[in-house]
Design an enzyme around this catalytic site. Structure first.
Site, PDB file in Angstrom:
ATOM      1  N   LYS A 195      -7.139  84.123  71.288  1.00 25.53           N
ATOM      2  CA  LYS A 195      -7.912  85.326  70.988  1.00 25.53           C
ATOM      3  C   LYS A 195      -7.136  86.256  70.066  1.00 25.53           C
ATOM      4  CE  LYS A 195     -10.831  85.310  75.040  1.00 25.53           C
ATOM      5  NZ  LYS A 195     -11.060  85.853  76.383  1.00 25.53           N
ATOM      6  N   SER A 197     -15.368  87.297  79.896  1.00 26.78           N
ATOM      7  CA  SER A 197     -14.322  88.081  79.237  1.00 26.78           C
ATOM      8  C   SER A 197     -14.851  89.112  78.246  1.00 26.78           C
ATOM      9  CB  SER A 197     -13.326  87.158  78.548  1.00 26.78           C
ATOM     10  OG  SER A 197     -13.921  86.584  77.414  1.00 26.78           O
TER      11      SER A 197
END
Ligand code: ADP
Length: 807
Positions: free
Chosen positions: A724, A681
């Site tokens: 996140k 990611s």
């Protein structure tokens, strides 16, 4: 023969010591005395006949007339031999009895006149004699049998003698009679009376022998008896000791039986326990096996085989409890209530198992406790973290020393009912190695098809786990072995926002800690600002565990102040907070303070929640080497390569020489190198950092990003978006770039966070660069640029074919 000698009247006489010779018997003896030798010589000069008379007392060396018996035996000297020591060995044969009439010579040697008394050769047959001889022989036979000193040949020879007189003499010769008695028999000239006397002696001897035997036997018996008694006594001692302990053992066994009687257990189990108790009863007390069996019986008795907690599911109560004890988590609570509703309908734990997944300290354990409380069933928690040995789940066989059941059975014992709420904590932290695969054992525990007859190596009897409600927790569901994961209904619990943490602290953690530390509300006051400061500057976590700990510590410190009497109530303000915990540990907003070249804020997700992740790229003169550092995993390294390849393909649009790869070395570094990082990611973050470093265009410091990159620049979705974004928010980021496909996950993000963040959905890397790279150029050391920041290499003028842009 008798007649011949009878006429002769005078014979040399030899006194015998301890000896007596009967007529018709042959006897050797040694002669040493002078007188005797002379008598022998005298006899030898004549017709070799000599009169042997026994001394009354064998001790007398120089016997006189009075020392000798009056009856002797005329014998014939058959042999004479001089022995080296001067004595003479003679062999004589008895001829007949003789009565000493008168000593005719006493000087030098003895000579006496005798009247012969030979037995008549022919004896008129009489029944009396016959009877006497027979009984003498019979007695003698028995005597021989008893004495064992006379062999059977001699007995046979004696039996052959038909003359009753000689028979008596022969037998008398064999008997161990005293000289006096032998003499009596010698003097019994009448055969009947001789036989009678002999019979008396014989029976006396026999009696003596019999007595001897008896005594012997008695002595032997006595010996045996003492010996036996010794053994018996020793045995007795052992038995008594055993018996002493036995009593204890017996009481123990009785008690176990009683326990078993009171306990409700399935018939099969009862039989088994019964058998084991019987076995225990038979095992010697001293044997170590007793302890093993005892422990086993204890385990079997302690396990809940039939005990059940009521299984009523009260959804209303469950909802209230969950709400009372946990702030927020609405979706999670809803899922739990749905799950419980199904339970209520099916009345059996048959569906999937709940797995509460999320970072530490988000309330997984406490949710499970609430579920148990709301169902009114006992709760047990078993941590599986670090379990790598199958035996820890399934137990050790009893043959091992110190064997124990596995954790599941131990949990059941602790629960005390067969249907507890059983929390299997950190199921993702199980490891497998050469000691077997605990995951497969766990599969058996969780599979309703198999757990009806769960077999623990120690318990051996299959245990029914089908009524247990298992709840598992995990930090990272991807770490759960796939077959196990398939059995679970995963409920994700993500981290909390600051505001959520504040609420949790205000409503739950602080009141709980106040209670624990006996600080009623009035004694301690903490404003929201101070709590927020605590959350922001003293903790950095997705959950509230550290916060809880700090609040506990705060309460302790306040309690101390109150207890010391310094103050009645304490208001914790910012300065007191610093006093308690030192200067702030974390700075809210860790993002870079200014826009920089080659430095980009990424967003990562780990088991402990989301976090920001700086990525740095620097470009130096070189030959196209790429160095990647910072403890990166393979996936992340590959992602870096992909990012680089993409940038190379976009060199034209980015205004960098297409051959830059031959001119520079690129170093990609992800700080906090000690922490391992992996995952795809950070793809777009790395690509942005590379682009920035190559172009000298700085990256906006308020931007953070996350997304996987393909070679063609497409941005792929990522996991853990909520965490996140929470991390980005915590770090003070105002703009986040996220993959377009993650749009759906934005629903999970609390509004308070979304309000502060401008979220840009991106599909392609070009959009990322547009958003992130500033249009200005900074004079940053870069071999591709001059000191005045102009590109020194010619940009190729050929038409550049854009690959896959804006798909
Ligand atoms: P986990 O099992 O996820 O690591 P815990 O259940 O041990 O976390 O939670 C740590 C502490 O935080 C507990 O005291 C728990 O009550 C509290 N806690 C966590 N989440 C919440 C919440 N949403 N509301 C109230 N308290 C919470």
């Amino acid at each position: 023969m008798a007649e011949k000698t009878a006429k002769k009247e005078i014979f040399p006489l030899l006194p015998l010591r301890g000896l007596l010779v009967y007529p018709s018997l042959v006897l050797p003896f040694d002669v040493g005395r002078d007188r005797s030798i002379k008598a022998l010589e005298k006899a030898m000069v004549g017709d070799s006949l000599i009169l042997l008379v026994s001394q009354e007392d064998g001790q007398v060396d120089e016997p006189g007339e009075d020392d000798l018996y009056g009856v002797g035996t005329i014998t014939r000297i058959k042999q004479m031999m001089k022995l080296p020591n001067g004595t003479i060995r003679v062999l004589v044969e008895g001829v007949h009895r003789a009565v000493v009439e008168q000593f005719v010579r006493t000087e030098g040697w003895f000579e006496a006149s005798v009247s012969a008394r030979p037995d008549p050769d022919e004896i008129p047959e009489s029944n009396e004699l016959l009877a006497l001889s027979r009984s003498v022989l019979q007695q003698f036979e028995q005597y021989v049998k008893l004495s064992k000193k006379i062999d059977h040949d001699k007995l046979a020879a004696v039996s052959d003698i038909s003359h009753p007189g000689r028979l008596a003499d022969a037998i008398a010769d064999h008997l161990p009679l005293k000289i006096k008695e032998k003499q009596e028999l010698l003097e019994a000239f009448d055969i009947s009376s001789r036989l009678e006397k002999l019979l008396n002696f014989l029976s006396d001897e026999r009696e003596v022998l019999e007595l001897e035997r008896k005594i012997h036997q008695r002595v032997r018996k006595q010996m045996e008896k003492t010996q036996r008694e010794y053994y018996l006594r020793e045995q007795m001692k052992a038995i008594q000791k055993e018996l002493g302990d036995r009593e204890g053992r017996q009481a123990e066994v009785e008690e176990l039986r009683e326990q078993l009687l009171k306990k409700s257990v399935p018939e099969k189990v009862r039989e088994r326990i019964d058998k084991e108790i019987d076995r225990l009863e038979r095992i010697p007390v001293a044997s170590a096996e007793g302890t093993v069996v005892r422990t086993y019986v204890d385990w079997l008795l302690a396990l809940p085989w039939a005990q059940e907690a009521p299984t009523k599911v009260d959804l209303g109560r469950a909802e209230k409890l969950l709400n009372d004890e946990h702030y927020g988590l609405d979706k999670v609570k809803e899922r739990i209530l749905e799950f419980l509703a199904v339970q209520k309908l099916t009345d059996k734990q048959s569906g999937p198992i709940i797995c509460l997944a999320g970072p530490p300290g988000v309330g997984k354990t406490s949710l499970a406790t609430s579920i148990a409380k709301s169902l009114g069933r006992p709760f047990v928690r078993v941590s599986l973290g670090g379990v790598r040995d199958e035996a820890e789940i399934r137990g050790h066989r009893r043959t091992y020393i110190g064997a124990m059941p596995g954790r599941v059975i131990q949990g059941m014992k602790q629960a005390g009912v067969r249907n507890p709420i059983f929390l299997l904590d950190e199921i993702d932290k199980m490891a497998s190695d050469f000691r077997g695969d605990p995951a497969s054992a766990m599969l058996e525990v969780l599979d309703p098809e198999q757990n009806r007859t769960f077999s623990d190596h120690y318990v051996e009897i299959p245990y029914d786990l089908s009524d247990v409600m298992f709840i598992t927790t995990a930090n990272n569901v991807y770490e759960i072995p796939a077959p196990l994961r398939d059995r679970m209904e995963i409920i994700h619990i993500s981290g909390y926002t600051e505001l959520e943490k504040l609420d949790i602290a205000k409503r739950h953690l602080l009141p709980k800690q106040k209670d624990k530390h006996a600080l009623p509300g009035a004694k301690i006051r903490v404003s929201d600002e101070v709590l927020l400061e605590l959350i922001r500057h003293y903790t950095r976590e997705a959950g509230v565990r550290q916060l809880d700990r700090l609040l506990a510590s705060m309460c302790r410190k306040v309690a101390r102040i109150v207890a010391s009497g310094d103050k009645q109530r304490v208001t914790v303000n910012s300065s007191l907070l610093h006093e308690f915990f030192g200067p702030p540990i974390f700075h809210h907003g860790r993002v870079e303070e200014m826009d920089q070249v080659g430095v980009v804020t990424g967003l990562s997700w780990t088991e402990v929640g989301g976090d920001t992740l700086m990525i740095e790229v620097s470009v130096v003169s070189g030959k196209g080497k790429v160095v990647i550092t910072g403890h990166l995993g393979d996936v992340m390294k590959e992602s870096a390569q992909a990012a680089l390849s993409y940038i190379r393909s976009r060199a034209h649009t980015l205004d960098i020489p297409s051959n830059f790869a031959d001119l520079v070395d690129i170093h990609i570094h992800v700080p906090e190198g000690a922490i391992p990082k992996d995952g795809p990611s950070a793809g777009i973050t790395m690509a942005t950092a590379i682009a920035s470093a190559l172009t000298n265009r700085p990256v906006s410091h308020v931007v953070a990003m996350t997304g996987e990159i393909t070679l063609r620049g497409r941005v792929l979705p990522i996991g853990g978006l909520k965490e996140k974004l929470l991390a980005a928010h915590r770090a003070g980021v105002t703009k986040v770039l996220i993959p377009h496909e993650n749009e759906k996950d934005l629903r999970d993000v609390p509004d308070s966070v979304r309000q502060d963040l401008s979220v840009v959905l991106v599909k392609h890397m070009d959009e990322v660069l547009d958003e992130a790279l500033l249009d200005t150029s900074i004079n940053y050391p870069n071999p591709l640029f001059d000191a005045d920041s102009t590109a020194i290499h010619n940009i190729p003028t050929t038409d550049y074919l854009e690959e896959g842009a804006h798909q």
